[in-house]
Design a protein around this motif. Structure first.
Motif, mmCIF file in Angstrom:
data_model
loop_
_atom_site.group_PDB
_atom_site.id
_atom_site.type_symbol
_atom_site.label_atom_id
_atom_site.label_comp_id
_atom_site.label_asym_id
_atom_site.label_seq_id
_atom_site.Cartn_x
_atom_site.Cartn_y
_atom_site.Cartn_z
ATOM 1 N N SER A 108 22.847 0.731 -18.684
ATOM 2 C CA SER A 108 22.000 -0.262 -18.041
ATOM 3 C C SER A 108 22.630 -1.645 -18.000
ATOM 4 O O SER A 108 22.339 -2.432 -17.088
ATOM 5 N N VAL A 109 23.512 -1.950 -18.963
ATOM 6 C CA VAL A 109 24.156 -3.256 -18.997
ATOM 7 C C VAL A 109 25.066 -3.464 -17.790
ATOM 8 O O VAL A 109 25.400 -4.603 -17.451
ATOM 9 N N ASP A 110 25.453 -2.396 -17.133
ATOM 10 C CA ASP A 110 26.328 -2.482 -15.968
ATOM 11 C C ASP A 110 25.568 -2.671 -14.661
ATOM 12 O O ASP A 110 26.161 -2.610 -13.584
ATOM 13 N N TYR A 111 24.283 -2.909 -14.749
ATOM 14 C CA TYR A 111 23.435 -3.158 -13.588
ATOM 15 C C TYR A 111 22.797 -4.532 -13.705
ATOM 16 O O TYR A 111 22.362 -4.932 -14.795
ATOM 17 N N ASP A 112 22.715 -5.247 -12.597
ATOM 18 C CA ASP A 112 22.263 -6.632 -12.655
ATOM 19 C C ASP A 112 21.009 -6.947 -11.850
ATOM 20 O O ASP A 112 20.469 -8.053 -11.972
ATOM 21 N N TYR A 113 20.553 -6.040 -11.003
ATOM 22 C CA TYR A 113 19.289 -6.215 -10.302
ATOM 23 C C TYR A 113 18.468 -4.954 -10.464
ATOM 24 O O TYR A 113 18.992 -3.838 -10.356
ATOM 25 N N TRP A 114 17.180 -5.142 -10.673
ATOM 26 C CA TRP A 114 16.276 -4.036 -10.960
ATOM 27 C C TRP A 114 15.006 -4.139 -10.132
ATOM 28 O O TRP A 114 14.502 -5.232 -9.867
ATOM 29 N N GLY A 115 14.493 -2.989 -9.744
ATOM 30 C CA GLY A 115 13.213 -2.943 -9.078
ATOM 31 C C GLY A 115 12.071 -3.019 -10.066
ATOM 32 O O GLY A 115 12.266 -3.071 -11.287
ATOM 33 N N GLN A 116 10.866 -3.020 -9.538
ATOM 34 C CA GLN A 116 9.674 -3.149 -10.375
ATOM 35 C C GLN A 116 9.244 -1.835 -11.005
ATOM 36 O O GLN A 116 8.428 -1.824 -11.931
ATOM 37 N N GLY A 117 9.777 -0.743 -10.520
ATOM 38 C CA GLY A 117 9.459 0.566 -11.048
ATOM 39 C C GLY A 117 8.359 1.267 -10.271
ATOM 40 O O GLY A 117 7.488 0.630 -9.686
#
Length: 124
Positions: A108-117
């Motif tokens: 997960s540390v290699d991802y920088d934008y996330w959706g709301q789920g």
């Protein structure tokens, strides 16, 4: 404004299928890897699947391998997760994410934008 919006979640019986999608807006993510993660109640977020920038490489958690398929449509700035043979233990909130680089990653540390789920509930 950068946004990632998941859709397609819902309630399904064990053995059924769902197709999740994640549409990104405000920025083109075609040069970056994408990933799906999930988080069940009381548990840490866990890796589900990842896909490289052009779809050439994919990787899956052992728990979903052979049942889930990740794909992407860069023209639509969208990533998908086809989930088949769903099990009760697949119940979780599923999150779409953008990678920091072009290659796949389990972390997960290699991802920088996330959706709301989006909630996926599998009844047994």
């Amino acid at each position: 404004q950068v946004q990632l919006v998941e859709s397609g979640g819902g309630l399904v019986q064990a053995g059924g299928s769902l197709r999740l999608s994640c549409a990104a807006s405000g920025r083109t993510f075609s040069n970056y890897a994408r990933g799906w993660f999930r988080q069940a109640p009381g548990k840490e977020r866990e890796f589900v699947a990842t896909i490289s920038w052009n779809g050439g490489s994919t990787n899956y958690a052992d728990s979903v391998k052979g049942r889930f398929t990740i794909s992407r449509d860069n023209a639509k700035n969208t990533v998908f997760l086809q989930m088949n043979s769903l099990k009760a233990e697949d119940t979780a909130v599923y999150y779409c994410a953008k990678g920091r680089s072009s290659g796949t990653s389990y972390y997960s540390v290699d991802y920088d934008y996330w959706g709301q789920g989006t909630q996926v509930t599998v009844s047994s």
